[in-house]
Scaffold this active site. Sequence first.
Site, mmCIF file in Angstrom:
data_model
loop_
_atom_site.group_PDB
_atom_site.id
_atom_site.type_symbol
_atom_site.label_atom_id
_atom_site.label_comp_id
_atom_site.label_asym_id
_atom_site.label_seq_id
_atom_site.Cartn_x
_atom_site.Cartn_y
_atom_site.Cartn_z
ATOM 1 N N ARG A 23 -35.612 -90.583 -3.699
ATOM 2 C CA ARG A 23 -34.681 -91.096 -4.721
ATOM 3 C C ARG A 23 -35.393 -91.566 -5.995
ATOM 4 N NH1 ARG A 23 -31.904 -89.187 -1.230
ATOM 5 N NH2 ARG A 23 -29.796 -89.869 -0.673
ATOM 6 N N SER A 51 -24.430 -94.274 -1.784
ATOM 7 C CA SER A 51 -25.316 -95.307 -1.234
ATOM 8 C C SER A 51 -25.667 -96.284 -2.347
ATOM 9 C CB SER A 51 -26.615 -94.690 -0.739
ATOM 10 O OG SER A 51 -26.376 -93.735 0.244
ATOM 11 N N GLU A 78 -30.230 -98.351 -5.005
ATOM 12 C CA GLU A 78 -30.506 -96.942 -5.253
ATOM 13 C C GLU A 78 -29.907 -96.553 -6.601
ATOM 14 O OE1 GLU A 78 -28.616 -93.556 -5.261
ATOM 15 O OE2 GLU A 78 -28.870 -93.112 -3.132
HETATM 16 N N1 EPU Z 1 -25.475 -96.561 10.339
HETATM 17 C C1 EPU Z 1 -24.873 -97.624 10.982
HETATM 18 N N2 EPU Z 1 -23.912 -98.305 10.319
HETATM 19 C C2 EPU Z 1 -23.515 -97.974 9.068
HETATM 20 C C3 EPU Z 1 -24.137 -96.902 8.407
HETATM 21 C C4 EPU Z 1 -25.127 -96.198 9.074
HETATM 22 O O1 EPU Z 1 -25.204 -97.946 12.111
HETATM 23 O O2 EPU Z 1 -22.631 -98.653 8.535
HETATM 24 C C5 EPU Z 1 -26.478 -95.773 11.067
HETATM 25 C C6 EPU Z 1 -25.907 -94.408 11.455
HETATM 26 O O3 EPU Z 1 -25.264 -94.458 12.678
HETATM 27 C C7 EPU Z 1 -27.133 -93.533 11.502
HETATM 28 C C8 EPU Z 1 -28.026 -94.136 10.440
HETATM 29 O O4 EPU Z 1 -27.567 -95.469 10.204
HETATM 30 O O5 EPU Z 1 -27.781 -93.660 12.745
HETATM 31 C C9 EPU Z 1 -28.050 -93.321 9.146
HETATM 32 O O6 EPU Z 1 -26.754 -93.262 8.592
HETATM 33 P P1 EPU Z 1 -26.257 -91.975 7.762
HETATM 34 O O7 EPU Z 1 -26.456 -90.743 8.573
HETATM 35 O O8 EPU Z 1 -24.879 -92.234 7.282
HETATM 36 O O9 EPU Z 1 -27.265 -91.841 6.553
HETATM 37 P P2 EPU Z 1 -27.907 -92.930 5.570
HETATM 38 O O10 EPU Z 1 -29.353 -93.016 5.887
HETATM 39 O O11 EPU Z 1 -27.131 -94.201 5.606
HETATM 40 C C10 EPU Z 1 -28.617 -91.238 3.734
HETATM 41 C C11 EPU Z 1 -28.471 -91.091 2.238
HETATM 42 C C12 EPU Z 1 -27.092 -90.517 1.898
HETATM 43 C C13 EPU Z 1 -26.928 -89.176 2.601
HETATM 44 C C14 EPU Z 1 -27.081 -89.392 4.114
HETATM 45 C C15 EPU Z 1 -26.994 -88.109 4.884
HETATM 46 C C16 EPU Z 1 -29.860 -92.792 1.203
HETATM 47 C C17 EPU Z 1 -29.911 -94.073 0.468
HETATM 48 N N3 EPU Z 1 -28.652 -92.365 1.581
HETATM 49 O O12 EPU Z 1 -27.696 -92.236 4.151
HETATM 50 O O13 EPU Z 1 -27.055 -90.306 0.495
HETATM 51 O O14 EPU Z 1 -25.670 -88.592 2.330
HETATM 52 O O15 EPU Z 1 -28.382 -90.000 4.366
HETATM 53 O O16 EPU Z 1 -28.193 -87.412 4.805
HETATM 54 O O17 EPU Z 1 -30.908 -92.187 1.441
HETATM 55 C C18 EPU Z 1 -26.437 -91.235 -1.616
HETATM 56 O O18 EPU Z 1 -27.618 -91.160 -1.924
HETATM 57 O O19 EPU Z 1 -25.565 -91.697 -2.403
HETATM 58 C C19 EPU Z 1 -26.027 -90.804 -0.279
HETATM 59 C C20 EPU Z 1 -24.771 -90.917 0.142
#
Ligand code: EPU
Length: 335
Positions: free
Chosen positions: A153, A224, A320
């Site tokens: 990012r 995010s 972010e």
């Molecule tokens: N999780 C929770 N509770 C929550 C949210 C997430 O327990 O409220 C857990 C999920 O169960 C999972 C893990 O955290 O095990 C990761 O969650 P998720 O797959 O939703 O991905 P993320 O790491 O929260 C990142 C990116 C997103 C992108 C997704 C999918 C960043 C800051 N965010 O989110 O990007 O869509 O991966 O690859 O890296 C963005 O940048 O605006 C964005 C949406």
Amino acid sequence: MKSLKQFNTFNLDVKCKELLFLATEDDYARFQKISTNKILIGGGSDILLTEDYHGIVGITQNKGIEIDENSSHYIVTALAGTRWHELVTTMVNKGIGGSENLALIPGTCGAAPVQNIGAYGLEFNQLCDHINVIDKEGNNISISNEQCDFGYRTSNFKTKWKNNYIITSVSLKLSKSWQPLLDYAPLFSLKNKKNLTPKEVYDEVIRARKNKLPDPAVLGNAGSFFKNPIVSAEFFNKLFKQYPNIPFYKQDNERYKIPAGWLIDQCGLKGFCIGDAKVYEKQALVIVNKGQATPLDIVNLAKYIISSVKVKFEIDLEPEIRIYGSNGEISLGQL
Ligand code: EPU
């Protein structure tokens, strides 16, 4: 003063002194010459405007996609104002694979390299060939992938080149021997599928995103709000002992990325509101505007989240999104 409400996906009714729509190379060149305070907005999906802006705002509106090819690759050039999702959709509909994991990411192609957009195991820099920009002297120059110093990012456009260049178009290099990237849980179900196509991966990514992420057209948000923090192995091991179910992504450098959404969720903050700003119930990493949120509601909620995670986990969350005050970019700490 001109309202920026329809140009930021939080739907905040913040104003600016002057609004310019940039549709041609000449418009971009003229904008680059303006010496007073100015900011450029693409889709407005990665920003928080905290108060009226005392300067000029340019909105990128040049749209178009051009596809070239050689024996091994497609070279795809998209003008900065083209919607990113439209680029991905165009590629997929032509049977050109490579960008499908980044389907449905809001925002424009010109904004994509700035924060090196990413999702489902793919980041913009893995597709980028070069970026075309206008420099401070008004020259059109091409910047290679390596020069951008892309990271998680981030890129030089967000750091040391801030305000130096205006991105006019981005060029991607997509291999003709497509390999699907299915290492991310929501895509596991496609692993054993025979003759998988980019369109099938694209459809699955869209399904996964729609399940978890709010549509900014319905509920104001900027995706995010925080980055996923990256911690040392030593710190992670301590945490893992206490929370054996903690999700994580091991990094190349022996460090661990921890989902900020999980940390916020563990603090019991899903659905928590300050004014009309709310922690989204389906994905705690997203702050939404329930309707009438003020910038201060969002700022206060973000600060509350940061301090809750700090108290419970000793981890500092960093935004972010980019935050703007009346004279330009600022940090949350300045508010
Ligand atoms: N999780 C929770 N509770 C929550 C949210 C997430 O327990 O409220 C857990 C999920 O169960 C999972 C893990 O955290 O095990 C990761 O969650 P998720 O797959 O939703 O991905 P993320 O790491 O929260 C990142 C990116 C997103 C992108 C997704 C999918 C960043 C800051 N965010 O989110 O990007 O869509 O991966 O690859 O890296 C963005 O940048 O605006 C964005 C949406």
